[in-house]
Motif scaffolding. Sequence first.
Motif, short mmCIF file in Angstrom:
data_model
loop_
_atom_site.label_atom_id
_atom_site.label_comp_id
_atom_site.label_asym_id
_atom_site.label_seq_id
_atom_site.Cartn_x
_atom_site.Cartn_y
_atom_site.Cartn_z
N TYR A 123 0.88 7.85 -0.18
CA TYR A 123 1.07 9.26 0.21
C TYR A 123 2.09 9.34 1.33
CZ TYR A 123 0.28 13.88 2.14
OH TYR A 123 0.45 15.17 2.61
N GLU A 124 3.21 10.02 1.05
CA GLU A 124 4.25 10.24 2.05
C GLU A 124 4.50 11.74 2.14
OE1 GLU A 124 7.58 7.19 2.17
OE2 GLU A 124 6.94 6.99 0.09
N PRO A 125 4.06 12.40 3.20
CA PRO A 125 4.20 13.85 3.29
C PRO A 125 5.65 14.30 3.18
CG PRO A 125 3.46 12.91 5.39
CD PRO A 125 3.43 11.82 4.39
N GLY A 126 5.87 15.30 2.32
CA GLY A 126 7.21 15.86 2.15
C GLY A 126 8.11 15.09 1.23
N VAL A 127 7.65 13.96 0.70
CA VAL A 127 8.47 13.15 -0.20
C VAL A 127 8.07 13.46 -1.64
CG1 VAL A 127 9.09 10.81 -0.91
CG2 VAL A 127 8.71 11.32 1.51
N GLY A 128 9.01 13.97 -2.43
CA GLY A 128 8.73 14.30 -3.82
C GLY A 128 9.28 13.26 -4.76
N GLY A 129 9.14 13.53 -6.07
CA GLY A 129 9.68 12.63 -7.08
C GLY A 129 8.80 11.41 -7.30
N GLN A 130 9.44 10.26 -7.52
CA GLN A 130 8.70 9.05 -7.83
C GLN A 130 7.93 8.55 -6.61
OE1 GLN A 130 11.08 5.88 -9.39
NE2 GLN A 130 9.37 4.48 -9.66
N ALA A 131 6.61 8.39 -6.79
CA ALA A 131 5.76 7.90 -5.70
C ALA A 131 5.69 6.38 -5.76
CB ALA A 131 4.36 8.51 -5.81
N PHE A 132 5.58 5.75 -4.60
CA PHE A 132 5.49 4.29 -4.54
C PHE A 132 4.07 3.87 -4.90
CE2 PHE A 132 4.84 0.21 -2.47
CZ PHE A 132 6.00 -0.48 -2.83
N LEU A 133 3.96 2.97 -5.83
CA LEU A 133 2.66 2.52 -6.34
C LEU A 133 2.04 1.46 -5.43
CD1 LEU A 133 0.56 2.47 -8.68
CD2 LEU A 133 1.99 0.73 -9.76
N ILE A 134 0.77 1.64 -5.12
CA ILE A 134 -0.02 0.59 -4.47
C ILE A 134 -0.92 0.00 -5.56
CG2 ILE A 134 -1.61 -0.01 -2.62
CD1 ILE A 134 1.01 1.06 -1.58
N THR A 135 -0.52 -1.13 -6.07
CA THR A 135 -1.17 -1.70 -7.24
C THR A 135 -2.67 -1.86 -7.09
OG1 THR A 135 -1.30 -3.65 -8.68
CG2 THR A 135 -0.61 -4.02 -6.44
N GLU A 136 -3.36 -1.74 -8.20
CA GLU A 136 -4.81 -1.91 -8.26
C GLU A 136 -5.23 -3.31 -7.80
OE1 GLU A 136 -8.28 -0.62 -11.38
OE2 GLU A 136 -6.17 -0.23 -11.76
N ALA A 137 -4.31 -4.25 -7.91
CA ALA A 137 -4.62 -5.62 -7.50
C ALA A 137 -4.96 -5.71 -6.01
CB ALA A 137 -3.44 -6.54 -7.82
N VAL A 138 -4.49 -4.74 -5.21
CA VAL A 138 -4.86 -4.73 -3.79
C VAL A 138 -6.37 -4.53 -3.64
CG1 VAL A 138 -4.58 -3.52 -1.59
CG2 VAL A 138 -2.58 -3.93 -3.04
N ARG A 139 -6.93 -3.64 -4.46
CA ARG A 139 -8.39 -3.47 -4.44
C ARG A 139 -9.07 -4.68 -5.06
NH1 ARG A 139 -9.42 0.88 -7.74
NH2 ARG A 139 -7.21 1.31 -8.10
N GLY A 140 -8.40 -5.30 -6.03
CA GLY A 140 -8.94 -6.52 -6.62
C GLY A 140 -9.06 -7.64 -5.60
N ASP A 141 -8.18 -7.62 -4.61
CA ASP A 141 -8.21 -8.64 -3.54
C ASP A 141 -9.09 -8.23 -2.37
OD1 ASP A 141 -6.60 -10.31 -4.96
OD2 ASP A 141 -4.95 -10.37 -3.52
N GLY A 142 -9.75 -7.07 -2.48
CA GLY A 142 -10.70 -6.70 -1.44
C GLY A 142 -10.41 -5.44 -0.67
N GLY A 143 -9.33 -4.71 -1.00
CA GLY A 143 -9.03 -3.44 -0.33
C GLY A 143 -10.15 -2.43 -0.58
N ILE A 144 -10.46 -1.62 0.44
CA ILE A 144 -11.58 -0.67 0.37
C ILE A 144 -11.06 0.75 0.56
CG2 ILE A 144 -13.76 0.06 1.43
CD1 ILE A 144 -14.10 -2.87 2.36
N LEU A 145 -11.47 1.66 -0.33
CA LEU A 145 -11.11 3.06 -0.21
C LEU A 145 -12.03 3.75 0.80
CD1 LEU A 145 -10.49 3.80 -3.97
CD2 LEU A 145 -8.76 4.01 -2.16
N ARG A 146 -11.43 4.51 1.71
CA ARG A 146 -12.22 5.24 2.71
C ARG A 146 -11.72 6.68 2.81
NH1 ARG A 146 -15.29 1.66 5.53
NH2 ARG A 146 -14.58 -0.52 5.59
N ASN A 147 -12.63 7.59 3.13
CA ASN A 147 -12.23 8.98 3.29
C ASN A 147 -11.83 9.28 4.73
OD1 ASN A 147 -14.64 9.18 4.72
ND2 ASN A 147 -15.75 10.21 3.06
N LYS A 148 -11.60 10.55 5.01
CA LYS A 148 -11.15 10.98 6.33
C LYS A 148 -12.12 10.55 7.44
CE LYS A 148 -10.15 15.32 8.80
NZ LYS A 148 -10.16 16.80 8.66
N LYS A 149 -13.41 10.48 7.11
CA LYS A 149 -14.44 10.11 8.09
C LYS A 149 -14.56 8.60 8.27
CE LYS A 149 -17.16 14.15 6.74
NZ LYS A 149 -18.45 14.61 6.15
N GLY A 150 -13.80 7.84 7.46
CA GLY A 150 -13.90 6.39 7.54
C GLY A 150 -14.97 5.80 6.65
#
Length: 533
Positions: free
Chosen positions: A249-276
């Motif tokens: 997510y890059e505010p104000g940047v349109g067009g093609q978005a940079f992908l953060i591959t699913e493999a990052v979550r496969g290696d242990g990345g954790i999704l968190r909301n605004k509250k952490g």
Amino acid sequence: MIQTDFLVIGSGIAGLTYALKMAERFPDKKITVVTKAAADETNTKYAQGGIAGVTDFENDSFEKHINDTLIAGDGLCNEKIVEIVVKEGVQRISEIIEWGAKFDKDADGDYMLGMEGGHSEYRILHHKDVTGKEMERALIEKVQQFPNIEFHKHWFVIELITQHHLGYLVTKSTPDIQCYGVYALNTNTNQIEKILAGTTLLATGGNGQVYRSTTNPAIATGDGTAMVYRAKGRIENMEFIQFHPTALYEPGVGGQAFLITEAVRGDGGILRNKKGEAFMERYDERKDLAPRDIVARAIDSEMKITGTEHVYLDCRHLDKDKFIHHFPNIYEKCLSIGIDITQHQIPVAPAAHYSCGGIKTDEWGRTSIRSLYAAGECASTGLHGANRLASNSLLEAMVFGHRAFEDASRLPQTSIDPALIPDWDSAGTTDPREMILITQSLKELQLLMSDYVGIVRTNVRLERAMRRLDLLWEETEKLYVSTTLSPQLCELRNMITVAYLIVKGAQFRKESRGLHFNTDYPEKSPILQNIVL
């Protein structure tokens, strides 16, 4: 006019696999590859995570990969096709390794296998976080060894040539519609030329540009799907648009978005909301490694609950050196915008990523139009069903590039007297006076698709989308018949057609399944069906 034996539209992994094999099998025949940009500017190039395949038979099996694919597809996969792709895919992976593609290995020389959402085992082969780019490199280098492969770069294919252009009435019920080749705009000369071919393969990629935010490059405008629909060919399951859960997510940047591959979550990345909060456990027992449709809807829900435009991917607990080794481009991209993954969380939001539907094909890549094949993302083979399993796309493209080659090489080629095919008629057209008529319509299209036909849909939103599409179609058709053709105008026309097919498919599906979630029909229907248009 150009005449060729085998015509390939698109230069991604599906198209080049087919072209390479044809050139090797028939050294005396001409293979023509047409691409609207540079040879390597394809969806393949931007595939980060890897390619799924069973290579570790001690811990994995075909049955496990098949079952994972069927679960992700939510009841709409063609089981025969799934078995074909999973089992034949191993041969295709070995083949591209022989052609020079390099996948990451450990210190002992064994392939490093990754884990991604929806997979029950580690089976993803990868080249750091640029797997598609590496595979594309190997294919282009191999293709250059064959003098009978001819590239036409920066050519825009406008229409398929069928009996319609011979003066016959062609409808959806016309038996034996025949493809004789294409009309294409040579953007180097601005001339529209006929390319006649014995056999044509469409490998035109996806349609992510229909949406405001997409991981797809600018070329992904659904050209092949739109052309087949106009030629009265069969299209299916267009309502199943996969949104990748984690685009940067890059505010104000349109067009093609940079992908953060699913493999990052496969290696242990954790999704968190605004509250952490690590929120995925509230949506699925597989947490961050649930299939993409579930994760994307969960993120969409959290964004709506908290009133934010993104969530976070937390990688601060991961080993820095290992992260940089596996994901060097992601690390550098984040650093370039002030995000140190060891100190900061990565802001991410879903973006349009992959079309699970498309041109309906059989087990050999044949479309409903004779002498016309389709492979790769533009095709609907039956593999993905209602939701694609991560990293199955490159596998499918190679398998069906090969299968289309096998079938086309066995069949007699189409032949027609070139004099019967009329030149493109541009009489009465003038150069457009204002490009704003095209660019503004494109913005409107992307906005309405993102707002009304996104991750979560309703009947009212779909009705509104269709009414606005009708107006855009009417305005664009007037431009099309009155002005000199340009790639921008043709792409807009194709994207409006693709958007119509997505909305129409979504309206027909009176249930929520896989990537299609309609709050007016929150339950799955006991009657499974593919929506064919």
